[in-house]
Design an enzyme around this catalytic site. Structure first.
Site: not given
Ligand code: RUB
Length: 309
Positions: A194, A125
């Site tokens: 998340d 991701c």
């Molecule tokens: C984003 C996702 C990221 C986490 C952490 O999912 O799973 O790994 O949110 O990200 P989506 P961060 O694209 O569905 O929002 O470290 O930037 O908070």
């Protein structure tokens, strides 16, 4: 109005990633407070609660969103006038954003210590916290190589590889199902989160659990980079973190799906990785094993038993 625009953009995933979602929601809440033209403090509070509700209803899984909104809304626990309430709200909002931006930097610094010269990393991701660690290790002159997944169905891997490429980091872009094929070439898996439950289970982009499972089988370490506001206090009460299931059309075009009446397309956006598949969680306060998730909820989210009456 920034409130409805931000809510819409979070829903459509134009603003995405748990940390960015939290900051955008807080900015929208602050903007709403700044422009709220009412004279009665109770009306101010009620309107603010309405705005908070609109923001938290946008996406159900990233706990950073309700945690951030709740942090700002604490300004309204007690106040004497509309102006005092407004000021307190704006000051808590600014505090949250400032903390959140620094948290990502501190995580990068701590996380980079766990990345060694010559390491091959795998990320899934697009996480600013996880990428922060990778970029910081590279900035420190460590020779690293990254495997980045495509991330079906929304393709967040593309954002990740653009960032890695821009930094000049040698990157392999692979489809999600190729993780097990390459896992023996990987020294360390590093992902974001998340939400993190009190038992140390990590909720992150769909596919993370499969990756952690493959890593566990290959005896490859898995690190999660996550700010303390990604920990979910209500899981102490056994509450489950809701997993968002998105529009099937993200997976299969609607016209194709309509031709297949016996087929139901499922599109969960996140999954749950059990604590036993995670070696370390890097927070801005330090690195902890997943088993210590409770201490973060208690010490840094100000969890008090009265909050759950
Ligand atoms: C984003 C996702 C990221 C986490 C952490 O999912 O799973 O790994 O949110 O990200 P989506 P961060 O694209 O569905 O929002 O470290 O930037 O908070």
């Amino acid at each position: 109005m920034l409130l409805s625009e931000t809510a819409e953009n979070i829903k459509k995933m134009e603003i995405r990633g748990a940390g960015r979602i939290a900051r955008a929601a807080v900015e929208a809440l602050a903007d709403f407070a700044r422009n709220l033209d009412v004279s009665d403090p109770e009306t101010f509070k009620r309107e603010m609660q309405g705005a908070a509700g609109v923001l938290t209803a946008t996406r159900p899984t990233a706990v950073s969103l309700p945690n951030a909104v709740r942090y700002v809304m604490r300004a309204l626990d007690s106040f004497e006038s509309v102006e005092a309430a407004r000021e307190a709200t704006l000051s808590r909002a600014a505090e949250f954003i400032n903390h959140s931006e620094h948290a990502v930097e501190w995580i990068a610094e701590i996380g980079a210590r766990h990345i060694s010269d010559g390491d091959v990393l795998l990320t899934h991701c697009n996480s600013e916290a996880a990428l922060g660690c990778i970029l910081e290790a590279h900035r420190q002159g460590k020779e690293i190589e990254v495997y980045a997944t495509e991330v079906r169905p929304r393709g967040q891997g593309l954002i990740t590889i653009r960032t890695l490429n821009e930094a000049g980091i040698r990157t392999n872009y692979i489809i999600d199902s190729a993780v097990r094929y390459f896992i023996n070439d990987v020294d360390l898996v590093i992902v974001g989160a998340d939400a993190i439950a009190v038992n140390g289970a990590v909720v992150n982009k769909i596919g993370t659990a499969q990756i952690a499972h493959a890593a566990n089988e290959a005896r490859t370490n898995v690190i999660v980079a996550a700010e303390t506001y990604k920990f979910a206090p209500r899981t102490i009460l056994g509450e489950k973190i809701e997993i968002e299931e998105r529009d099937p059309a993200e997976v299969l075009p609607r016209e194709e799906a309509e031709r297949l009446p016996f087929v139901r397309v499922r599109n969960p956006a996140f999954d749950v990785t059990p604590a036993e598949y995670i070696d370390l969680i890097i927070t801005e306060r330090g690195a902890i094993p997943p088993e210590l998730a409770y201490t973060v909820i208690r010490d840094y989210l100000g969890w008090r038993i009265e909050e759950f009456r």
